[in-house]
Motif scaffolding. Structure first.
Motif, PDB file in Angstrom:
ATOM      1  N   ARG A  91       9.978  52.536  15.656  1.00  0.00           N
ATOM      2  CA  ARG A  91      11.327  52.101  15.210  1.00  0.00           C
ATOM      3  C   ARG A  91      11.111  50.739  14.522  1.00  0.00           C
ATOM      4  O   ARG A  91      11.696  49.616  14.913  1.00  0.00           O
ATOM      5  CB  ARG A  91      12.116  51.905  16.360  1.00  0.00           C
ATOM      6  N   TYR A 104      19.333  43.142  19.740  1.00  0.00           N
ATOM      7  CA  TYR A 104      19.044  44.253  20.229  1.00  0.00           C
ATOM      8  C   TYR A 104      19.975  45.001  20.573  1.00  0.00           C
ATOM      9  O   TYR A 104      20.170  46.417  20.156  1.00  0.00           O
ATOM     10  CB  TYR A 104      18.076  44.032  21.520  1.00  0.00           C
ATOM     11  N   TYR A 154      14.455  59.272  26.815  1.00  0.00           N
ATOM     12  CA  TYR A 154      15.138  59.389  25.380  1.00  0.00           C
ATOM     13  C   TYR A 154      15.457  60.763  25.220  1.00  0.00           C
ATOM     14  O   TYR A 154      15.566  61.202  24.219  1.00  0.00           O
ATOM     15  CB  TYR A 154      13.545  59.011  24.278  1.00  0.00           C
ATOM     16  N   HIS A 187      18.937  55.583  30.973  1.00  0.00           N
ATOM     17  CA  HIS A 187      18.422  54.584  30.164  1.00  0.00           C
ATOM     18  C   HIS A 187      19.495  53.978  29.171  1.00  0.00           C
ATOM     19  O   HIS A 187      19.390  52.821  28.800  1.00  0.00           O
ATOM     20  CB  HIS A 187      17.377  55.359  29.326  1.00  0.00           C
ATOM     21  N   GLU A 258      17.514  41.852  32.063  1.00  0.00           N
ATOM     22  CA  GLU A 258      16.683  41.696  30.955  1.00  0.00           C
ATOM     23  C   GLU A 258      17.061  40.595  29.955  1.00  0.00           C
ATOM     24  O   GLU A 258      16.164  39.625  29.617  1.00  0.00           O
ATOM     25  CB  GLU A 258      16.306  43.018  30.455  1.00  0.00           C
ATOM     26  N   HIS A 278      11.491  43.310  34.291  1.00  0.00           N
ATOM     27  CA  HIS A 278      11.952  42.459  33.279  1.00  0.00           C
ATOM     28  C   HIS A 278      12.293  40.815  34.005  1.00  0.00           C
ATOM     29  O   HIS A 278      11.595  39.922  33.624  1.00  0.00           O
ATOM     30  CB  HIS A 278      13.418  42.969  32.373  1.00  0.00           C
ATOM     31  N   THR A 335      11.021  47.744  21.948  1.00  0.00           N
ATOM     32  CA  THR A 335      10.908  46.386  22.348  1.00  0.00           C
ATOM     33  C   THR A 335       9.556  45.990  22.579  1.00  0.00           C
ATOM     34  O   THR A 335       9.362  44.784  22.862  1.00  0.00           O
ATOM     35  CB  THR A 335      11.984  45.891  23.689  1.00  0.00           C
TER      36      THR A 335
END
Ligand code: NIG
Ligand code: FE
Length: 421
Positions: A91, A104, A154, A187, A258, A278, A335
């Motif tokens: 990405r 983000y 994903y 997620h 995070e 995180h 990320t």
């Protein structure tokens, strides 16, 4: 495993991280027990039999073949306890977008970010994903990592989440790494559950009522994780999902605090999660809660660097409070697309202000503790797996120093050459 014992000799130094088989906290984390002039005997069972001066080992194992390590410094293989290594396309376009000031979560709101990886993964065959993952995992092994946690997340549908976890199981037999699977069905909330007649609540019902039972029944994951963050999953939703996971026999992890504080570290402590990951936005109360619970704080400095954010997790305050700190790569397409664990050590020292010894303990023993594997891996000591990495340096402090370079010249998994294979 090898068919007989072998001796790793002539190393300039050995970073053993030897000590108690559990997470190291406070002052304990500052001792990586670096030894000069010792070698390592790995038995036919793949476990370390002895750590002693080379001459002693040669006398004790006169017929054992020698692995010459005069090129440099031996360490325990790195234990990377947080990755999202199964994905399709890169990405790269988002990196430039962020540079122009788009956040983000803004990218995610526009249907990019995790959603973009979800659309992509759902359209690929298992073989295609396996080929992509294999290349990436071999690169990771070539940088000194021997154990890798890998999350799903994903797929975000029953079939694609199960397919991802089955792929991780298949790859375990094909790549030179120990893989530890984590179910991350939470997620994101998938696009198709964001509008009537469906709802996010219905998706959470799918995660708790169908995905988790199926994952547990097939033994596909050791952990369940949730992206608990304002704008993604709330604390209440996270509690509901992780409650179902625990009841199904999975251990718990959280993506916690995070980007913005949402008291997720406190929730990790309340749930006695194995790790909270995180933590760049953790509060004082969150630090105290983690210290009380014994939860490992897994810090991912590469993510904050790559997102271009100024604020890193308060590693010094965590260590001062007695929280064990682990370092991980967060390898993922959005990320933190790095395969280089030495670079994570660099960031641990230069951004999180860890000492080199603290960073090594964070990358080995405490990474192992974040995976519930501290009794088996993460240190060079008798009884532990012969998981080793050799670096072309004279002093272990050069490993974080030559930043961005890869000085790893060999890794071994249970005594067997993993890289080069
Ligand atoms: O750990 N924060 C959530 N998950 C990943 C990013 C995943 C992605 O952007 O694809 C992380 O940073
Ligand atoms: Fe992550």
């Amino acid at each position: 495993m090898s068919d007989r014992s072998q001796l790793f000799v002539n190393a300039a130094q050995v970073v053993t991280c030897a000590g108690p088989a559990r997470a190291r906290r406070g002052a304990e984390q500052a001792d990586a027990l670096v030894r000069d002039r010792v070698g390592i005997a790995v038995g036919a069972d793949g476990r370390i039999a002895s750590v002693a001066p080379d001459a002693e080992l040669r006398a004790a194992f006169p017929y054992a073949p020698l692995v010459d390590c005069s090129q440099g410094v031996l360490t325990p293989g790195f234990v990377d306890s947080h990755t999202h290594a199964i994905f399709g396309r890169a990405r790269y376009e988002e990196q430039e977008l962020r540079a122009t000031g788009v956040g983000y979560l803004d990218i995610a709101r526009r249907g990019g970010g995790i959603h973009s990886s979800v659309r992509d993964l759902r359209n690929r065959s298992a073989d295609e994903l396996a080929a992509l993952a294999t290349t990436r995992l071999r690169r990771i092994a070539a940088h000194g990592t021997t154990t890798l946690e890998v999350k799903s997340g994903y797929g975000l549908s029953l079939e694609s989440e199960l397919a991802t976890l089955r792929l991780i199981r298949r790859l375990s037999a094909e790549v030179p790494l120990r893989l530890v699977p984590t179910f991350l069905g939470a997620h994101e909330v998938p696009m198709e559950y964001r509008e009537a007649p469906r709802s996010r609540d219905e998706y959470i019902g799918l995660v708790t009522g169908e995905m988790i039972p199926a994952v547990a029944a097939e033994g596909l994951a050791r952990f369940c994780d949730v992206f608990c963050e304002p704008g993604v999953y709330t604390s209440d939703e996270t509690r509901r999902i992780l409650g179902a996971a625990r009841a199904a026999g999975l251990a718990l992890k959280l993506h916690a605090d995070e980007l913005e504080n949402g008291a997720a570290a406190e929730l990790a402590a309340e749930l006695r999660a194995t790790s909270a990951d995180h933590l760049a936005a953790i509060s004082e109360a969150g630090i105290a809660a983690l210290a009380g619970a014994g939860t490992v704080a897994t810090l991912l400095p590469g993510t904050m660097l790559f997102l271009g954010r100024q604020k890193q997790a308060p590693a010094r305050a965590l260590i001062a409070a007695g929280v064990p700190v682990a370092l991980a790569s967060d390898f993922n397409p959005g990320t933190s697309p790095t395969v280089n664990f030495s670079l994570v050590l660099t960031l641990g020292v230069s951004q999180l202000r860890l000492s080199v010894a603290e960073a090594f303990v964070a990358a080995t023993v405490n990474g192992a503790a974040a995976l519930g594997l501290a009794a088996d891996i993460g240190q060079i000591a008798p009884g532990f797996q012969g998981d080793l990495a050799l670096f072309d340096v004279r002093d272990h402090r050069e490993i974080p120093y030559w930043y961005g370079d890869n000085r790893c010249v060999g890794t071994w998994l249970a005594g067997r050459p993993a890289h080069p294979g």
